[in-house]
Design a protein around this motif. Structure first.
Motif, PDB file in Angstrom:
ATOM      1  N   LEU A  77       4.756  27.918  14.098  1.00  0.00           N
ATOM      2  CA  LEU A  77       4.241  26.556  13.951  1.00  0.00           C
ATOM      3  C   LEU A  77       5.349  25.598  13.512  1.00  0.00           C
ATOM      4  CD1 LEU A  77       0.795  27.253  12.229  1.00  0.00           C
ATOM      5  CD2 LEU A  77       1.204  26.597  14.612  1.00  0.00           C
ATOM      6  N   ALA A  78       6.159  26.020  12.555  1.00  0.00           N
ATOM      7  CA  ALA A  78       7.246  25.158  12.082  1.00  0.00           C
ATOM      8  C   ALA A  78       8.263  24.917  13.188  1.00  0.00           C
ATOM      9  CB  ALA A  78       7.912  25.787  10.865  1.00  0.00           C
ATOM     10  N   SER A  79       8.593  25.972  13.961  1.00  0.00           N
ATOM     11  CA  SER A  79       9.563  25.816  15.039  1.00  0.00           C
ATOM     12  C   SER A  79       9.032  24.914  16.143  1.00  0.00           C
ATOM     13  CB  SER A  79       9.921  27.190  15.612  1.00  0.00           C
ATOM     14  OG  SER A  79      10.467  28.027  14.609  1.00  0.00           O
ATOM     15  N   GLY A  80       7.752  25.053  16.486  1.00  0.00           N
ATOM     16  CA  GLY A  80       7.166  24.203  17.529  1.00  0.00           C
ATOM     17  C   GLY A  80       7.133  22.737  17.131  1.00  0.00           C
ATOM     18  N   GLY A  85       9.711  17.371  17.606  1.00  0.00           N
ATOM     19  CA  GLY A  85      10.373  16.230  16.997  1.00  0.00           C
ATOM     20  C   GLY A  85      11.751  15.983  17.569  1.00  0.00           C
ATOM     21  N   ILE A  86      12.489  17.053  17.853  1.00  0.00           N
ATOM     22  CA  ILE A  86      13.819  16.903  18.446  1.00  0.00           C
ATOM     23  C   ILE A  86      13.718  16.302  19.846  1.00  0.00           C
ATOM     24  CG2 ILE A  86      15.829  18.173  19.261  1.00  0.00           C
ATOM     25  CD1 ILE A  86      15.390  20.140  16.974  1.00  0.00           C
ATOM     26  N   VAL A  87      12.750  16.794  20.644  1.00  0.00           N
ATOM     27  CA  VAL A  87      12.571  16.265  21.995  1.00  0.00           C
ATOM     28  C   VAL A  87      12.170  14.799  21.955  1.00  0.00           C
ATOM     29  CG1 VAL A  87      11.198  16.464  24.103  1.00  0.00           C
ATOM     30  CG2 VAL A  87      12.029  18.527  22.972  1.00  0.00           C
ATOM     31  N   SER A  88      11.268  14.467  21.032  1.00  0.00           N
ATOM     32  CA  SER A  88      10.832  13.070  20.921  1.00  0.00           C
ATOM     33  C   SER A  88      11.970  12.167  20.461  1.00  0.00           C
ATOM     34  CB  SER A  88       9.649  12.966  19.955  1.00  0.00           C
ATOM     35  OG  SER A  88       9.244  11.622  19.791  1.00  0.00           O
ATOM     36  N   ALA A  89      12.823  12.665  19.570  1.00  0.00           N
ATOM     37  CA  ALA A  89      13.934  11.848  19.083  1.00  0.00           C
ATOM     38  C   ALA A  89      15.018  11.677  20.141  1.00  0.00           C
ATOM     39  CB  ALA A  89      14.530  12.464  17.828  1.00  0.00           C
ATOM     40  N   SER A  90      15.146  12.647  21.049  1.00  0.00           N
ATOM     41  CA  SER A  90      16.182  12.559  22.081  1.00  0.00           C
ATOM     42  C   SER A  90      15.821  11.601  23.209  1.00  0.00           C
ATOM     43  CB  SER A  90      16.452  13.953  22.664  1.00  0.00           C
ATOM     44  OG  SER A  90      15.275  14.472  23.295  1.00  0.00           O
ATOM     45  N   LYS A  91      14.545  11.261  23.351  1.00  0.00           N
ATOM     46  CA  LYS A  91      14.133  10.355  24.413  1.00  0.00           C
ATOM     47  C   LYS A  91      14.532   8.924  24.057  1.00  0.00           C
ATOM     48  CE  LYS A  91      10.158  13.067  25.998  1.00  0.00           C
ATOM     49  NZ  LYS A  91       8.691  13.072  26.204  1.00  0.00           N
ATOM     50  N   PRO A  92      14.954   8.122  25.044  1.00  0.00           N
ATOM     51  CA  PRO A  92      15.346   6.733  24.728  1.00  0.00           C
ATOM     52  C   PRO A  92      14.176   5.875  24.273  1.00  0.00           C
ATOM     53  CG  PRO A  92      15.352   7.106  27.108  1.00  0.00           C
ATOM     54  CD  PRO A  92      15.153   8.449  26.473  1.00  0.00           C
ATOM     55  N   HIS A  93      12.974   6.205  24.739  1.00  0.00           N
ATOM     56  CA  HIS A  93      11.792   5.425  24.352  1.00  0.00           C
ATOM     57  C   HIS A  93      10.802   6.288  23.578  1.00  0.00           C
ATOM     58  CE1 HIS A  93      13.151   2.138  26.907  1.00  0.00           C
ATOM     59  NE2 HIS A  93      13.316   3.002  27.897  1.00  0.00           N
ATOM     60  N   GLY A  94      11.307   7.194  22.785  1.00  0.00           N
ATOM     61  CA  GLY A  94      10.434   8.056  22.002  1.00  0.00           C
ATOM     62  C   GLY A  94       9.735   7.308  20.880  1.00  0.00           C
ATOM     63  N   ASP A  95       8.546   7.773  20.555  1.00  0.00           N
ATOM     64  CA  ASP A  95       7.764   7.131  19.501  1.00  0.00           C
ATOM     65  C   ASP A  95       8.302   7.569  18.140  1.00  0.00           C
ATOM     66  OD1 ASP A  95       5.936   5.905  17.932  1.00  0.00           O
ATOM     67  OD2 ASP A  95       4.161   6.820  18.838  1.00  0.00           O
ATOM     68  N   PRO A  96       8.779   6.635  17.322  1.00  0.00           N
ATOM     69  CA  PRO A  96       9.325   7.050  16.011  1.00  0.00           C
ATOM     70  C   PRO A  96       8.266   7.625  15.088  1.00  0.00           C
ATOM     71  CG  PRO A  96       9.227   4.661  16.182  1.00  0.00           C
ATOM     72  CD  PRO A  96       8.911   5.187  17.537  1.00  0.00           C
ATOM     73  N   VAL A  97       7.023   7.194  15.244  1.00  0.00           N
ATOM     74  CA  VAL A  97       5.960   7.719  14.385  1.00  0.00           C
ATOM     75  C   VAL A  97       5.704   9.192  14.697  1.00  0.00           C
ATOM     76  CG1 VAL A  97       3.540   7.483  13.744  1.00  0.00           C
ATOM     77  CG2 VAL A  97       4.925   5.446  14.162  1.00  0.00           C
ATOM     78  N   LEU A  98       5.601   9.520  15.994  1.00  0.00           N
ATOM     79  CA  LEU A  98       5.387  10.920  16.381  1.00  0.00           C
ATOM     80  C   LEU A  98       6.586  11.781  15.994  1.00  0.00           C
ATOM     81  CD1 LEU A  98       3.727  10.549  19.907  1.00  0.00           C
ATOM     82  CD2 LEU A  98       2.639  11.126  17.731  1.00  0.00           C
ATOM     83  N   PHE A 103       8.603  16.179  12.535  1.00  0.00           N
ATOM     84  CA  PHE A 103       9.543  16.760  11.572  1.00  0.00           C
ATOM     85  C   PHE A 103       8.854  17.054  10.234  1.00  0.00           C
ATOM     86  CE2 PHE A 103      12.935  14.780  14.257  1.00  0.00           C
ATOM     87  CZ  PHE A 103      13.598  15.951  14.549  1.00  0.00           C
ATOM     88  N   ALA A 104       7.969  16.162   9.808  1.00  0.00           N
ATOM     89  CA  ALA A 104       7.240  16.407   8.565  1.00  0.00           C
ATOM     90  C   ALA A 104       6.341  17.629   8.685  1.00  0.00           C
ATOM     91  CB  ALA A 104       6.422  15.173   8.203  1.00  0.00           C
ATOM     92  N   ALA A 105       5.689  17.779   9.840  1.00  0.00           N
ATOM     93  CA  ALA A 105       4.834  18.956  10.041  1.00  0.00           C
ATOM     94  C   ALA A 105       5.657  20.238  10.065  1.00  0.00           C
ATOM     95  CB  ALA A 105       4.048  18.809  11.343  1.00  0.00           C
ATOM     96  N   GLY A 106       6.845  20.182  10.722  1.00  0.00           N
ATOM     97  CA  GLY A 106       7.699  21.371  10.738  1.00  0.00           C
ATOM     98  C   GLY A 106       8.140  21.786   9.346  1.00  0.00           C
ATOM     99  N   GLY A 107       8.559  20.829   8.549  1.00  0.00           N
ATOM    100  CA  GLY A 107       8.943  21.147   7.177  1.00  0.00           C
ATOM    101  C   GLY A 107       7.779  21.646   6.341  1.00  0.00           C
ATOM    102  N   SER A 108       6.603  21.062   6.553  1.00  0.00           N
ATOM    103  CA  SER A 108       5.420  21.490   5.790  1.00  0.00           C
ATOM    104  C   SER A 108       5.035  22.929   6.131  1.00  0.00           C
ATOM    105  CB  SER A 108       4.257  20.543   6.082  1.00  0.00           C
ATOM    106  OG  SER A 108       4.575  19.219   5.716  1.00  0.00           O
TER     107      SER A 108
END
Length: 229
Positions: A77-80, A85-98, A103-108
């Protein structure tokens, strides 16, 4: 007999002022409701991490301690969540909220898995402290932004209230001035009419106008600016 009066004795039109809507009285709140509404956002992060720690220790007591299957589930679950989050951050129009939520869910998930897997209560408590500190460190920036927006909105409302009060005072002064002018005009018209009745042969309206009598305030119409505001 008033039809022979000079045109400058015509009664002015009194402007109308739109009445203000009565303000809603303040609602009385209990102490619990006030504390929740005022400081709920500050208490919620610590309450969330504490609840997660309690659930992790309950899960530990029910068989998660030393269980590789439960640890593998939390690692997956943490890895997924982190990968998303990494995929969303790498996109030029990624949603910063998602991205932030991922990342918060992965750490949790990672911290919950470690707190549930370990048999040491001290390590679980350390993980809770680290998680709580991280949550407050991230939330502080959003709280500052929200507070700055609230202060700016408060100043805008105060400025709008000052402008509205000034408009009301100007309208009241204008209405008072026009009412006094109207009363003066009526008295003057009655005096001229009585003078004309006493001796209509010697009464001359043209000479009366040339005598330099004070004129009334010009006819005022309802201002659109005050009504539109």
């Amino acid at each position: 007999m008033t039809q022979n009066l000079p045109p400058w004795l015509t009664a002015p039109q009194v402007s109308t002022v739109t009445p203000l809507v009565a303000a809603t009285p303040p609602q009385i709140m209990s102490l619990g409701v006030y504390v929740t509404s005022r400081y709920g956002g500050r208490i919620l992060p610590a309450l969330t991490t504490t609840t997660a720690l309690i659930l992790a220790r309950v899960w530990n007591a029910q068989g998660a301690a030393g269980s590789w299957g439960d640890a593998a589930l939390m690692i997956a679950l943490a890895s997924g969540a982190t990968l998303y989050g990494i995929v969303s951050a790498s996109k030029p129009h990624g949603d910063p909220v998602l991205t932030g939520v991922s990342f918060a869910a992965g750490g949790s998930f990672a911290l919950l898995g470690a707190a549930a897997y370990t048999a040491s209560p001290a390590l679980a408590l350390i993980l809770w402290l680290v998680a709580t500190a991280l949550v407050y460190a991230v939330s502080t920036r959003h709280w500052r932004t929200a507070r700055a927006s609230a202060e700016q909105r408060y100043h805008e409302l105060q400025l709008a209230q000052v402008h509205r009060s000034a408009d009301v005072q100007v309208a009241q002064l204008q209405g008072t001035t026009q009412a006094q002018a109207l009363a003066y005009g009526l008295l003057l018209a009655q005096a001229i009419e009585q003078r004309q009745i006493v001796n209509p042969q010697t009464f001359q309206a043209a000479m009366l106008a040339e005598a330099g009598l004070p004129q009334l305030a010009p006819a005022a119409t309802t201002t659109k600016e005050n009504t539109e505001r």
